[in-house]
Design a protein around this motif. Structure first.
Motif, PDB file in Angstrom:
ATOM      1  N   ARG A  31      38.850  47.620  29.959  1.00 49.43           N
ATOM      2  CA  ARG A  31      39.908  47.329  30.939  1.00 49.43           C
ATOM      3  C   ARG A  31      39.673  48.116  32.226  1.00 49.43           C
ATOM      4  O   ARG A  31      39.807  47.574  33.335  1.00 49.43           O
ATOM      5  N   ASN A  32      39.345  49.404  32.104  1.00 48.94           N
ATOM      6  CA  ASN A  32      39.106  50.229  33.287  1.00 48.94           C
ATOM      7  C   ASN A  32      37.930  49.694  34.100  1.00 48.94           C
ATOM      8  O   ASN A  32      37.959  49.714  35.340  1.00 48.94           O
ATOM      9  N   ALA A  33      36.901  49.203  33.394  1.00 50.43           N
ATOM     10  CA  ALA A  33      35.743  48.651  34.093  1.00 50.43           C
ATOM     11  C   ALA A  33      36.139  47.429  34.906  1.00 50.43           C
ATOM     12  O   ALA A  33      35.686  47.238  36.042  1.00 50.43           O
ATOM     13  N   LEU A  34      36.995  46.582  34.331  1.00 49.83           N
ATOM     14  CA  LEU A  34      37.433  45.384  35.044  1.00 49.83           C
ATOM     15  C   LEU A  34      38.275  45.743  36.259  1.00 49.83           C
ATOM     16  O   LEU A  34      38.156  45.112  37.320  1.00 49.83           O
ATOM     17  N   VAL A  35      39.108  46.747  36.111  1.00 48.07           N
ATOM     18  CA  VAL A  35      39.922  47.180  37.252  1.00 48.07           C
ATOM     19  C   VAL A  35      39.019  47.675  38.375  1.00 48.07           C
ATOM     20  O   VAL A  35      39.215  47.370  39.556  1.00 48.07           O
ATOM     21  N   SER A  36      37.994  48.456  38.004  1.00 48.79           N
ATOM     22  CA  SER A  36      37.104  49.033  38.998  1.00 48.79           C
ATOM     23  C   SER A  36      36.269  47.966  39.697  1.00 48.79           C
ATOM     24  O   SER A  36      36.118  47.985  40.925  1.00 48.79           O
ATOM     25  N   LEU A  37      35.724  47.011  38.928  1.00 51.23           N
ATOM     26  CA  LEU A  37      34.832  46.010  39.497  1.00 51.23           C
ATOM     27  C   LEU A  37      35.574  44.828  40.106  1.00 51.23           C
ATOM     28  O   LEU A  37      35.137  44.280  41.120  1.00 51.23           O
ATOM     29  N   CYS A  38      36.682  44.417  39.465  1.00 54.06           N
ATOM     30  CA  CYS A  38      37.323  43.146  39.828  1.00 54.06           C
ATOM     31  C   CYS A  38      38.733  43.321  40.381  1.00 54.06           C
ATOM     32  O   CYS A  38      39.409  42.320  40.680  1.00 54.06           O
ATOM     33  N   GLY A  39      39.213  44.537  40.456  1.00 54.85           N
ATOM     34  CA  GLY A  39      40.533  44.773  41.016  1.00 54.85           C
ATOM     35  C   GLY A  39      41.672  44.584  40.041  1.00 54.85           C
ATOM     36  O   GLY A  39      42.839  44.721  40.414  1.00 54.85           O
ATOM     37  N   GLY A  40      41.379  44.243  38.773  1.00 56.14           N
ATOM     38  CA  GLY A  40      42.422  44.070  37.781  1.00 56.14           C
ATOM     39  C   GLY A  40      41.876  43.371  36.548  1.00 56.14           C
ATOM     40  O   GLY A  40      40.726  42.930  36.507  1.00 56.14           O
ATOM     41  N   VAL A  41      42.744  43.283  35.534  1.00 50.47           N
ATOM     42  CA  VAL A  41      42.373  42.633  34.276  1.00 50.47           C
ATOM     43  C   VAL A  41      42.965  41.230  34.273  1.00 50.47           C
ATOM     44  O   VAL A  41      44.190  41.068  34.377  1.00 50.47           O
ATOM     45  N   PRO A  42      42.123  40.198  34.167  1.00 51.15           N
ATOM     46  CA  PRO A  42      42.652  38.821  34.177  1.00 51.15           C
ATOM     47  C   PRO A  42      43.407  38.512  32.885  1.00 51.15           C
ATOM     48  O   PRO A  42      43.347  39.268  31.911  1.00 51.15           O
ATOM     49  N   ARG A  46      41.144  33.619  29.652  1.00 52.75           N
ATOM     50  CA  ARG A  46      41.222  32.614  30.714  1.00 52.75           C
ATOM     51  C   ARG A  46      40.226  32.977  31.807  1.00 52.75           C
ATOM     52  O   ARG A  46      40.261  34.085  32.350  1.00 52.75           O
ATOM     53  N   ALA A  47      39.331  32.056  32.124  1.00 50.48           N
ATOM     54  CA  ALA A  47      38.323  32.311  33.146  1.00 50.48           C
ATOM     55  C   ALA A  47      38.985  32.382  34.517  1.00 50.48           C
ATOM     56  O   ALA A  47      39.726  31.475  34.921  1.00 50.48           O
ATOM     57  N   THR A  48      38.712  33.471  35.226  1.00 47.23           N
ATOM     58  CA  THR A  48      39.338  33.704  36.526  1.00 47.23           C
ATOM     59  C   THR A  48      38.267  34.049  37.547  1.00 47.23           C
ATOM     60  O   THR A  48      37.417  34.918  37.291  1.00 47.23           O
ATOM     61  N   LEU A  49      38.266  33.393  38.705  1.00 47.41           N
ATOM     62  CA  LEU A  49      37.292  33.684  39.752  1.00 47.41           C
ATOM     63  C   LEU A  49      37.706  34.969  40.466  1.00 47.41           C
ATOM     64  O   LEU A  49      38.810  35.057  41.019  1.00 47.41           O
ATOM     65  N   ARG A  50      36.812  35.945  40.445  1.00 51.69           N
ATOM     66  CA  ARG A  50      37.108  37.245  41.044  1.00 51.69           C
ATOM     67  C   ARG A  50      35.895  37.757  41.824  1.00 51.69           C
ATOM     68  O   ARG A  50      34.750  37.491  41.437  1.00 51.69           O
ATOM     69  N   PRO A  51      36.137  38.554  42.878  1.00 49.18           N
ATOM     70  CA  PRO A  51      35.024  39.254  43.519  1.00 49.18           C
ATOM     71  C   PRO A  51      34.567  40.410  42.614  1.00 49.18           C
ATOM     72  O   PRO A  51      35.378  41.051  41.945  1.00 49.18           O
ATOM     73  N   GLU A  58      31.925  47.512  48.218  1.00 52.99           N
ATOM     74  CA  GLU A  58      31.057  46.436  48.683  1.00 52.99           C
ATOM     75  C   GLU A  58      31.105  45.267  47.705  1.00 52.99           C
ATOM     76  O   GLU A  58      31.006  45.457  46.490  1.00 52.99           O
ATOM     77  N   GLU A  59      31.270  44.049  48.230  1.00 55.31           N
ATOM     78  CA  GLU A  59      31.284  42.876  47.361  1.00 55.31           C
ATOM     79  C   GLU A  59      29.857  42.520  46.966  1.00 55.31           C
ATOM     80  O   GLU A  59      29.025  42.175  47.800  1.00 55.31           O
ATOM     81  N   LEU A  60      29.581  42.585  45.684  1.00 58.36           N
ATOM     82  CA  LEU A  60      28.252  42.283  45.154  1.00 58.36           C
ATOM     83  C   LEU A  60      28.077  40.797  44.877  1.00 58.36           C
ATOM     84  O   LEU A  60      26.985  40.252  45.038  1.00 58.36           O
ATOM     85  N   ASP A  61      29.168  40.142  44.443  1.00 54.59           N
ATOM     86  CA  ASP A  61      29.095  38.723  44.085  1.00 54.59           C
ATOM     87  C   ASP A  61      30.507  38.243  43.794  1.00 54.59           C
ATOM     88  O   ASP A  61      31.452  39.048  43.715  1.00 54.59           O
ATOM     89  N   ALA A  89      18.357  40.690  41.952  1.00 52.55           N
ATOM     90  CA  ALA A  89      18.994  41.761  42.715  1.00 52.55           C
ATOM     91  C   ALA A  89      20.494  41.825  42.425  1.00 52.55           C
ATOM     92  O   ALA A  89      21.070  42.925  42.301  1.00 52.55           O
ATOM     93  N   THR A  90      21.125  40.663  42.313  1.00 47.75           N
ATOM     94  CA  THR A  90      22.564  40.627  42.036  1.00 47.75           C
ATOM     95  C   THR A  90      22.870  41.238  40.678  1.00 47.75           C
ATOM     96  O   THR A  90      23.757  42.088  40.542  1.00 47.75           O
ATOM     97  N   VAL A  91      22.139  40.810  39.668  1.00 52.58           N
ATOM     98  CA  VAL A  91      22.367  41.336  38.316  1.00 52.58           C
ATOM     99  C   VAL A  91      22.063  42.827  38.268  1.00 52.58           C
ATOM    100  O   VAL A  91      22.799  43.614  37.660  1.00 52.58           O
ATOM    101  N   ARG A  92      20.976  43.231  38.922  1.00 53.24           N
ATOM    102  CA  ARG A  92      20.617  44.648  38.925  1.00 53.24           C
ATOM    103  C   ARG A  92      21.730  45.487  39.548  1.00 53.24           C
ATOM    104  O   ARG A  92      22.076  46.567  39.053  1.00 53.24           O
TER     105      ARG A  92
END
Length: 441
Positions: A31-42, A46-51, A58-61, A89-92
């Motif tokens: 959950r903490n990883a999702l908050v850090s990378l995606c701004g929250g837990v979906p 349910r598939a949710t489009l997130r930065p 910096e937005e990676l993808d 590069a994106t995955v890395r």
């Protein structure tokens, strides 16, 4: 349920670059990883489009993010998947960002499946089936692996384990509660017929081990014969590529080479071998020794010769396994046909007879109906534990030293079955007794 304090992550979708890459995360810090990378837990599942952002924002993808809360996930822990673009590069960059988060580390080989096993989401047979499903190259391999990954084989073994538990419960009922009115005398005698049937079922199942081995690992076909009989030419013709040395100099194949074919949905592994002849060359003699070892381990031997009158009686001497006698170089013959009968006549120069040879090989494949379930043992460890279970049941049936000793043999049989699936349960025999008898009402 978590196992240790680490949260693991890995690229789960295979080689890069690709259209989509799936990064999997599992563990208490998901959950903490999702908050850090995606701004929250979906929302769950349910598939949710997130930065997807780095730690400095910096937005990676942008990608689809899914969250699977414990215990309803593949591993039984909190799990997430990031479905991102599959550029290297994106995955890395995404993996590097995950590695910077506290409590996260890259997963070890097979660690997601290991956690699924440890949390009880999968047993060992299902885990092995999943590995085989990923590696499957033929239709029959896929069907066999899918049956195991879906729990078909485990259900069979679990049903056997329950019958053993029931038998022990009946014995315990007679030993411990014989003075109760609700327990009929000699109730244990009724279970021995079922144990005889079970012993026979396991025996028959073990007999299918060869079929499971062929379906999973392929029909092992050794191409043998004297030097310069056309063994490597046949292998190369079937492979449509140069996988062996083809030359007019006798004795050039010094090692065992192989190529895999897909024949009627089965894997067929063809082995080219050193020519069989008398020789003083030390290296060639080692190649011949390996040829003879390969023949002893083969499911089928193709015995090739362009001079069968001279070769076949000597070459087949002492070998008792299935043989297809193949007359080679049929395009070079006029009227000098051999007197010894062949099973196939081929020419790798013209392709004549190759289809007939493959049909003859296909006759040695297992006869499995298209709609049948493939509940077959596939690994040596399965066979060993199943054989141990059968032996312990036989000992129980033959024992004359009392019900308590017979019960112990059945317990050992149950343990052996439990080792196959990885579930050596702590059996609560009294629960079974109470469910079948009205003791203490």
């Amino acid at each position: 349920m978590t196992h240790g304090s680490d949260t693991i992550f890995a690229l789960s979708s295979g080689g890069l670059p690709s259209g989509v890459a799936v990064v999997r995360i599992s563990g208490p810090a998901t959950r903490n990883a999702l908050v850090s990378l995606c701004g929250g837990v979906p929302a769950s599942r349910r598939a949710t489009l997130r930065p997807i952002r780095s730690r400095n924002g910096e937005e990676l993808d942008k990608g689809l993010v899914l969250f699977f809360p414990s215990p309803n996930s593949f591993t039984g822990e909190d799990c997430a998947e990031l479905q991102i673009h599959g550029g290297r590069a994106t995955v890395r960059a995404v993996l590097a960002t995950l590695g910077e988060l506290e409590g996260l580390r890259p997963a070890e080989a097979g660690e997601f499946s290991r956690r699924a096993f440890m949390s009880g989401r999968m047993d060992l047979v299902e885990v092995e089936g999943l590995a085989d499903l990923i590696a499957a190259e033929t239709e029959m391999q896929r069907r066999l692996a899918a049956e195991q990954a879906a729990g078909g084989l485990s259900r069979l073994y679990d049903s056997w384990a329950k019958r053993l538990t029931h038998a022990r419960a009946m014995i315990e009922a007679e030993l411990d509660f014989a003075d109760e009115d609700d327990v009929p005398g000699s109730v244990a005698a009724s279970i021995w017929d079922d144990m005889r049937v079970l012993q026979k079922e396991i025996f028959n199942h073990l007999g299918e081990g060869r079929i499971g081995e062929i379906v999973r690992d392929g029909l092992k076909v050794v191409i043998a014969g004297p030097p310069n009989a056309g063994k490597s030419s046949l292998l190369n013709y079937l492979a449509r590529r140069e996988v062996a040395i083809v030359t007019d100099v006798p004795g050039t194949t010094r090692d065992v080479l192989h190529v895999d074919l897909d024949l009627l949905g089965f894997a067929v592994r063809l082995f080219d071998t050193a020519g069989l002849r008398e020789t003083e060359d030390v290296v060639e003699r080692e190649g011949i020794r390996r040829t003879q070892l390969s023949m002893a381990e083969a499911h089928l031997v193709l015995l090739l010769s362009d001079r069968p009158d001279e070769d076949w009686p000597a070459l087949a001497h002492g070998y008792e396994g299935p043989i297809i006698r193949v007359l080679t170089k049929s395009d070079t013959r006029d009227t000098a046909w051999p007197s010894v009968r062949s099973d196939a006549m081929i020419s790798t120069r013209t392709g004549s007879g190759i289809d007939d040879l493959l049909e003859a090989v296909a006759d040695h494949l297992p006869d499995i109906e298209a709609g049948s379930a493939l509940a077959l043992p596939t690994r040596q460890r399965h066979m060993e534990s199943l054989a141990e279970a059968r032996i312990q049941i036989e000992r129980a049936l033959a024992c004359l030293d009392g019900l308590d000793i017979q019960s112990e043999y059945l317990r050992l049989a149950g343990q052996a079955l439990g080792r196959v699936t990885g579930r050596v349960d702590v059996e609560n025999l009294l629960d079974i007794i109470f469910s079948e008898f009205c003791i203490g009402k």
